[in-house]
Design a protein around this motif. Structure first.
Motif, short mmCIF file in Angstrom:
data_model
loop_
_atom_site.label_atom_id
_atom_site.label_comp_id
_atom_site.label_asym_id
_atom_site.label_seq_id
_atom_site.Cartn_x
_atom_site.Cartn_y
_atom_site.Cartn_z
N VAL A 110 5.22 52.28 50.06
CA VAL A 110 5.94 53.54 50.15
C VAL A 110 7.30 53.30 50.80
O VAL A 110 7.40 52.69 51.87
CB VAL A 110 5.11 54.58 50.94
CG1 VAL A 110 5.89 55.88 51.10
CG2 VAL A 110 3.78 54.83 50.24
N ARG A 111 8.34 53.77 50.15
CA ARG A 111 9.70 53.61 50.65
C ARG A 111 10.07 54.75 51.60
O ARG A 111 9.48 55.83 51.55
CB ARG A 111 10.69 53.55 49.48
CG ARG A 111 10.47 52.33 48.59
CD ARG A 111 11.46 52.27 47.45
NE ARG A 111 11.33 53.36 46.49
CZ ARG A 111 10.48 53.39 45.49
NH1 ARG A 111 9.63 52.41 45.31
NH2 ARG A 111 10.43 54.41 44.67
N LYS A 112 11.03 54.51 52.44
CA LYS A 112 11.44 55.50 53.46
C LYS A 112 11.83 56.84 52.86
O LYS A 112 11.57 57.88 53.43
CB LYS A 112 12.60 54.95 54.29
CG LYS A 112 12.20 53.81 55.18
CD LYS A 112 13.39 53.26 55.93
CE LYS A 112 12.97 52.03 56.71
NZ LYS A 112 14.08 51.35 57.36
N GLU A 113 12.45 56.80 51.69
CA GLU A 113 12.94 58.04 51.09
C GLU A 113 11.83 58.83 50.39
O GLU A 113 12.05 59.97 49.98
CB GLU A 113 14.09 57.78 50.11
CG GLU A 113 13.74 56.97 48.90
CD GLU A 113 13.83 55.45 49.09
OE1 GLU A 113 13.71 54.76 48.07
OE2 GLU A 113 14.00 54.97 50.22
N GLU A 114 10.65 58.25 50.25
CA GLU A 114 9.55 58.95 49.61
C GLU A 114 8.84 59.87 50.60
O GLU A 114 8.76 59.57 51.78
CB GLU A 114 8.54 57.95 49.02
CG GLU A 114 9.11 57.18 47.84
CD GLU A 114 8.10 56.22 47.28
OE1 GLU A 114 7.46 56.58 46.28
OE2 GLU A 114 7.94 55.12 47.85
N ASN A 115 8.33 60.98 50.08
CA ASN A 115 7.64 61.96 50.89
C ASN A 115 6.15 61.61 50.94
O ASN A 115 5.45 61.76 49.93
CB ASN A 115 7.85 63.36 50.32
CG ASN A 115 7.28 64.44 51.20
OD1 ASN A 115 6.19 64.32 51.74
ND2 ASN A 115 8.03 65.53 51.33
#
Length: 147
Positions: A110-115
């Motif tokens: 999971v990337r930082k920009e994902e919720n």
């Protein structure tokens, strides 16, 4: 013609990151619906708890479907994703007395920009989308930390 397993090639050059949140999907051998059996499903759910208690993972949510698992978790300190998956799949198989899982799994870091909550909602809504239940309160094989 002999079938050749290429799943390990997908892992070449990849690494797992301690503290990273992963969404992992793994399926049963032959997509057999082992987890339609409540005893087997409960043993797999307990195995996820065991992984958390051992410090390997911190589960954020999961949905255990009849023939696959969606699992969102944070990888523990000193842990590697392949090792965690090997232990969870191996232990659950031993507890259930069967070779449950296909080799390999699909993972998404999971990337930082994902919720994260949107990903969790997607995961726990799987029984609804699959038509297994009309309400999540009627499906026992899911959990989320936000409850």
């Amino acid at each position: 013609m002999t079938a050749i397993y290429h799943g390990s090639r997908l892992r070449q050059g990849r690494f797992s990151e301690q503290g990273r949140i992963y969404h992992v999907t793994t399926v049963t051998k032959g997509r057999y619906p082992y987890f339609s059996d409540s005893q087997l499903a409960s043993l797999v759910c307990r195995t996820l708890l065991w992984s958390d208690l051992s410090g390997a993972t911190t589960t954020l949510c999961y949905a255990l479907m009849p023939d696959h698992l969606h699992w969102l978790f944070q990888l523990g300190e000193g842990q590697a994703l392949p090792g965690v998956m090997l232990r969870v799949k191996g232990r659950s198989g031993r507890l259930c007395g069967a070779t449950l899982w296909q080799r390999g799994y699909h993972d998404h870091a999971v990337r930082k920009e994902e919720n994260i909550r949107e990903i969790a909602r997607y995961i726990v809504a799987n029984p609804l989308r699959a038509g297994l239940v009309r309400s999540l309160k009627d499906y026992p094989y899911w959990n989320a930390v936000w409850l």
